[in-house]
Design a protein around this motif. Sequence first.
Motif, short mmCIF file in Angstrom:
data_model
loop_
_atom_site.label_atom_id
_atom_site.label_comp_id
_atom_site.label_asym_id
_atom_site.label_seq_id
_atom_site.Cartn_x
_atom_site.Cartn_y
_atom_site.Cartn_z
N GLU A 128 0.81 -1.22 0.00
CA GLU A 128 0.00 0.00 0.00
C GLU A 128 0.84 1.27 0.00
N ASP A 129 2.13 1.12 -0.14
CA ASP A 129 2.95 2.34 -0.16
C ASP A 129 2.98 2.93 -1.56
N ILE A 130 3.59 4.05 -1.68
CA ILE A 130 3.61 4.78 -2.95
C ILE A 130 4.43 4.04 -4.00
N VAL A 131 5.54 3.44 -3.60
CA VAL A 131 6.39 2.75 -4.55
C VAL A 131 5.63 1.57 -5.17
N GLY A 132 4.89 0.84 -4.32
CA GLY A 132 4.09 -0.28 -4.83
C GLY A 132 3.01 0.19 -5.78
N ALA A 136 2.70 -0.84 -9.67
CA ALA A 136 1.45 -1.41 -10.19
C ALA A 136 0.97 -0.63 -11.41
N GLN A 137 1.15 0.68 -11.34
CA GLN A 137 0.73 1.52 -12.47
C GLN A 137 1.59 1.23 -13.69
N GLU A 138 2.88 1.07 -13.49
CA GLU A 138 3.77 0.77 -14.61
C GLU A 138 3.43 -0.60 -15.21
#
Length: 149
Positions: A128-132, A136-138
Motif C-alpha cells: 500500500e505504499d507509494i512505490v508499490g 502497479a501503475q507501470e
Amino acid sequence: MSLQDTSEARKARLLALKARKEGSSGQGIIKNRNFDPESRTLKKHTANEDVEMDTVEKNVEGLAEQVIREDEEKRAEELNVFNIAPKRPNWDLKRETDKKLAKLERRTQEAIHTLIRQRLAAQKGESEDIVGAMNAQEKAQDEALSDED
C-alpha cells in the motif's frame, strides 16, 4: 514677354488696385462705439441704450450661491452605509487568498493522484505504499501496451 511689357502690366494692376481702394473707402464708415472723436474721451453708456455687455460678472452671478446651496444639500443628506459598503463584503478576503488557494489546489491534486495509485495497488494485492502503487501503475501500462500489439 519683355521687361517693359511686364512693367506695364504691373503698373496697370497697381492702378486698378488703387482705384478699387479709393472706391471702397467711401463706402466704409468708421464707427466709434467706445470713443467720442469730438471730445476725445471714452463714451459712457447710458441706461436707455440697448448695449448689453456680456461680462464675466454676469456669467458667474449666481454661481457662488448655487455652489453653497448644493454643498448644504449634500451635508443635509444622511450618511448612507449602503452607499459606501462594497457590493460583496468579502471581496478583499478573496483577493488575498487566491494565490494561496492556487498552491493548495496543486497540492490537493497531487494528493488525490497518490491516493488513487495506492488504492489501485491495494486492489492488485501489492503493498500500500507509494512505490508499490507506482510499480502497479507501470505494470498496468506495460500490459496495456502488450495488449495493443
